[in-house]
Design a protein around this motif. Structure first.
Motif, PDB file in Angstrom:
ATOM      1  N   PHE A   1       0.821  -1.209   0.000  1.00  0.00           N
ATOM      2  CA  PHE A   1       0.000   0.000   0.000  1.00  0.00           C
ATOM      3  C   PHE A   1       0.861   1.268   0.000  1.00  0.00           C
ATOM      4  CE2 PHE A   1      -1.739   3.203   3.026  1.00  0.00           C
ATOM      5  CZ  PHE A   1      -2.654   3.786   2.170  1.00  0.00           C
ATOM      6  N   ARG A   2       1.900   1.293   0.840  1.00  0.00           N
ATOM      7  CA  ARG A   2       2.720   2.504   0.946  1.00  0.00           C
ATOM      8  C   ARG A   2       3.643   2.671  -0.254  1.00  0.00           C
ATOM      9  NH1 ARG A   2       0.678   6.209   4.005  1.00  0.00           N
ATOM     10  NH2 ARG A   2       2.709   7.119   4.487  1.00  0.00           N
ATOM     11  N   ARG A   3       3.978   1.583  -0.929  1.00  0.00           N
ATOM     12  CA  ARG A   3       4.828   1.703  -2.119  1.00  0.00           C
ATOM     13  C   ARG A   3       4.090   2.370  -3.272  1.00  0.00           C
ATOM     14  NH1 ARG A   3       7.421  -3.994  -3.482  1.00  0.00           N
ATOM     15  NH2 ARG A   3       8.436  -2.742  -5.118  1.00  0.00           N
ATOM     16  N   LEU A   4       2.761   2.436  -3.194  1.00  0.00           N
ATOM     17  CA  LEU A   4       1.993   3.076  -4.258  1.00  0.00           C
ATOM     18  C   LEU A   4       2.202   4.583  -4.274  1.00  0.00           C
ATOM     19  CD1 LEU A   4      -1.370   1.113  -3.962  1.00  0.00           C
ATOM     20  CD2 LEU A   4       0.353   0.894  -5.758  1.00  0.00           C
ATOM     21  N   GLY A   5       2.661   5.161  -3.134  1.00  0.00           N
ATOM     22  CA  GLY A   5       2.946   6.586  -3.097  1.00  0.00           C
ATOM     23  C   GLY A   5       1.688   7.415  -3.255  1.00  0.00           C
TER      24      GLY A   5
ATOM     25  N   ARG B   1      -6.357   5.151  -0.662  1.00  0.00           N
ATOM     26  CA  ARG B   1      -6.465   5.455   0.768  1.00  0.00           C
ATOM     27  C   ARG B   1      -6.774   4.173   1.537  1.00  0.00           C
ATOM     28  NH1 ARG B   1     -10.809   6.830  -2.087  1.00  0.00           N
ATOM     29  NH2 ARG B   1     -12.925   6.457  -1.313  1.00  0.00           N
ATOM     30  N   ASP B   2      -6.159   4.048   2.704  1.00  0.00           N
ATOM     31  CA  ASP B   2      -6.399   2.858   3.516  1.00  0.00           C
ATOM     32  C   ASP B   2      -7.718   3.009   4.262  1.00  0.00           C
ATOM     33  OD1 ASP B   2      -5.144   4.957   4.976  1.00  0.00           O
ATOM     34  OD2 ASP B   2      -4.807   3.571   6.641  1.00  0.00           O
ATOM     35  N   LEU B   3      -8.435   1.870   4.403  1.00  0.00           N
ATOM     36  CA  LEU B   3      -9.726   1.869   5.098  1.00  0.00           C
ATOM     37  C   LEU B   3      -9.643   1.172   6.454  1.00  0.00           C
ATOM     38  CD1 LEU B   3     -12.008   0.992   2.045  1.00  0.00           C
ATOM     39  CD2 LEU B   3     -11.317   3.246   2.878  1.00  0.00           C
TER      40      LEU B   3
ATOM     41  N   SER C   1      -7.680  -1.341   1.185  1.00  0.00           N
ATOM     42  CA  SER C   1      -7.575   0.020   0.650  1.00  0.00           C
ATOM     43  C   SER C   1      -8.579   0.236  -0.451  1.00  0.00           C
ATOM     44  CB  SER C   1      -6.160   0.275   0.103  1.00  0.00           C
ATOM     45  OG  SER C   1      -5.179  -0.026   1.081  1.00  0.00           O
ATOM     46  N   GLY C   2      -8.965   1.494  -0.617  1.00  0.00           N
ATOM     47  CA  GLY C   2      -9.882   1.885  -1.686  1.00  0.00           C
ATOM     48  C   GLY C   2      -9.202   2.865  -2.638  1.00  0.00           C
TER      49      GLY C   2
ATOM     50  N   ALA D   1     -16.768   3.716   0.757  1.00  0.00           N
ATOM     51  CA  ALA D   1     -15.565   3.531   1.574  1.00  0.00           C
ATOM     52  C   ALA D   1     -15.923   3.546   3.062  1.00  0.00           C
ATOM     53  CB  ALA D   1     -14.543   4.614   1.255  1.00  0.00           C
ATOM     54  N   GLN D   2     -16.815   4.458   3.450  1.00  0.00           N
ATOM     55  CA  GLN D   2     -17.244   4.509   4.856  1.00  0.00           C
ATOM     56  C   GLN D   2     -18.003   3.235   5.236  1.00  0.00           C
ATOM     57  OE1 GLN D   2     -19.506   8.095   5.259  1.00  0.00           O
ATOM     58  NE2 GLN D   2     -17.729   9.447   4.893  1.00  0.00           N
TER      59      GLN D   2
END
Length: 602
Positions: A91-95, A100-102, A250-251, A260-261
């Protein structure tokens, strides 16, 4: 009875068909799951989580697709993904891609989603040579497929400075330079069997996986040892690495904010199972540190540059130093050349200035020698012309007496013409004698004060005299633009006439085209408390050099036969009347001479 059962079956079949039709009408929401990032002990829990999402989004038909890291990244790049589950590292490598993380995984008791998963290195207890992570350098380490971030990136993070000097495009490439990594799809017992046989030096597993497998399959782990064990309050498991956020759902921007909510609510409200539940991750700093340190971002734009800089650092420094030295040498040489050039230019400018001053002085000497010679010639001319002019005057007087004598046998008409001619001769005599007297005054340095004169009348008289005496043969037209009322100045009329005549003669001589008609306009006007006399012709276009010469004190004639005295006399006479002379280019061609004299109030 059978009829009732048949009716009930028909009703149930209809309800089933309606439910199927309703399901077919639902929008499909695909949940992508990166199978390389989900440890085996988490897979059942992840499947149940997809059921919780389906329950939270009843308007969607949730479809689950298991994929690889490469396939998931490709689908994300194509914009085909709305919702996916992967490791926090993925997820974080996507930059900054808009993802966004859910929610993130965590232990069900006293769990922290920011510190929920790590890596453990398992070795045989008999391997006393393996004491810490650096001791694995050059050894063979088995990784189970599905360990994802916690089998490569997290392992890479534990090597720290051992690999920080090099940078390659993937974690596997970086690890391969220090340890022999081999991924396997076998189960944990099979991996431990390879370790027992000596086929591998260590096994790297996500934290807690060996404890869960041992409890489920009654494995004997007494012959195993954790390499560099670390204590953890969050995990009641063996641990070698630091703790990171676990797997994350993640969405993408394709998923609406409301959906997302709804996903987040459904996962946070889902009950724990397999000692796991979902929480909110608020701190990715540990994952980001590994990604930054080893340049693991999917955005490779800065990755290659840093790799080159790190690999060829010494060469780059050497080349940079050489370039700096070359630049310094070039700057020094350029500075010396500019300095010498300035010296040479200054010397050349001084030489040109001295030559110009010398030439100017020579011209002034030549000019004043010419003036002296003209003064001597003028004195001789005035002396020698006095007697002939007096004789002419006496002859005219005698002829008038003779013609006017009573009894002269001359017809009255002829007598009148003779007297008129004698009168004209007498006028020209008076003018010539006046010029001789002026020459004598200049030679003897005797100056008389000017008297109150009408500048307009002086100009008209000068033009009349010029027309009578001009023998150039050039076609010309002289126009006078002046007011009817007089413009009074304090002047010597003959000297100002001489100024006008000289300017008219100069205009005729300046025209180089013999076929072109010379047009001269003389304008007399008032300008404040000054009287202005302007003489403008249609001669040739004057060059900058010609205009510069006109501004010099010593005027040099451009005509081969000229003495250079005409305009000099004009300037001298005007300045003796407290006036000024300026030269301008006429439009479109020719020269404009503007003479300004102090006006005398009536």
């Amino acid at each position: 009875m059978r009829r009732g059962v048949a009716i009930l079956a028909a009703i149930l079949l209809g309800v089933s068909e309606l439910a199927s039709a309703a399901a077919e009408e639902k929008t499909v929401l695909t949940l992508y799951i990166n199978q390389e990032d989900v440890p085996s002990f988490m897979r059942d829990w992840v499947i149940r989580s997809s059921d919780a999402i389906a329950a939270g989004l009843p308007e969607y038909a949730v479809k689950t697709v298991w994929t690889t890291s490469e396939e998931l990244k490709s689908s994300l790049d194509k914009g085909e993904v709305s919702l996916f589950i992967a490791s926090s590292g993925f997820f974080r490598r996507l930059g900054f891609s808009g993802v966004r993380d859910l929610a993130g995984s965590m232990q069900d008791k006293d769990g922290d989603p920011n510190r929920s998963l790590g890596t453990v290195f398992i070795v045989r207890s008999s391997r006393t040579d393996l004491t810490d992570i650096p001791s694995l350098k050059g050894k063979k380490v088995l990784l189970q497929n599905g360990s994802g971030f916690f089998g490569t990136e997290a392992v890479l993070g534990e090597f720290g400075s051992e690999v920080s000097e090099k940078s390659f495009r993937s974690p596997e490439q970086q690890l391969a330079r220090y340890v022999h990594i081999e991924k396997s799809g076998e189960s944990v017992p099979s991996l431990l069997d390879h370790l027992a046989k000596g086929d591998a030096d260590a096994v790297a597993l996500p934290a807690c996986q060996i404890e869960r497998t041992a409890a489920a399959e009654d494995l004997d782990t007494s012959w195993l040892r954790t390499l560099s064990p670390k204590g953890s309050v969050e995990l009641n498991c063996a641990l070698t690495s630091g703790l990171y956020p676990g797997i994350v759902i993640s969405g993408t921007p394709n998923l609406s904010a409301n959906d997302a909510q709804a996903v987040t609510r459904a996962l946070l409200s889902a009950p724990a199972s397999d000692h796991l539940k979902w929480g909110l991750v608020t701190n990715y700093s540990a994952v980001d540190a590994v990604i930054r340190k080893f340049e693991l971002s999917f955005d490779h734009r800065g990755e290659g540059i840093r790799s080159i800089l790190l690999q060829y650092k010494n060469w780059i420094i050497g080349i940079a130093v050489l370039i700096v030295l070359l630049i310094l040498h070039s700057v020094t040489v350029s500075w010396l050349v500019r300095k010498r050039t300035r010296y040479l230019q200054a010397a050349l400018a001084d030489q040109k200035r001295l030559q110009a001053e010398s030439l100017k002085a020579s011209r002034q000497i030549e000019y004043w020698e010419k003036i002296g010679t003209m003064g001597q010639m003028s004195s001789l001319f005035a002396h020698e012309m006095g007697q002939p002019l007096n004789a002419i005057s006496f002859y005219v007087f005698g002829l008038k007496r003779l013609v006017s004598k009573p009894g002269a046998e001359i017809a009255p008409a002829m007598k009148k013409q003779i007297l008129e001619l004698l009168g004209s001769i007498n006028e020209e005599f008076s003018r010539a004698y006046g010029i001789v007297e002026k020459v004598c005054e200049y030679v003897k340095s005797k100056r008389k004060e000017g008297t109150r004169q009408d500048l307009v009348s002086i100009v008209r008289q000068a033009v009349s005299s010029f027309e009578k005496t001009s023998v150039s043969g050039r076609r010309h037209e002289i126009r006078i633009e002046a007011p009817q009322s007089p413009i009074w100045v304090t002047a010597k009329a003959m000297e100002l006439e001489l100024v006008v005549v000289n300017l008219l003669r100069n205009s005729l001589q300046a025209q180089t085209d013999p076929e072109k008609k010379v047009e001269v306009t003389i304008t007399v006007r008032e300008n404040g408390n000054r009287a202005e006399l302007c003489v403008e012709d249609n001669g040739p276009v004057l060059s900058d050099e010609s205009m510069r010469r006109l501004s010099e004190t010593v005027l040099q004639s451009e005509k081969p036969e000229g003495l250079g005295l005409g305009l000099s006399i004009v300037r001298m006479l005007v300045e003796e009347h407290n006036g000024t002379v300026r030269f301008e280019r006429a439009d479109p061609t020719g020269l404009r001479v503007v003479i300004s004299l102090p006006e005398e109030n009536a």
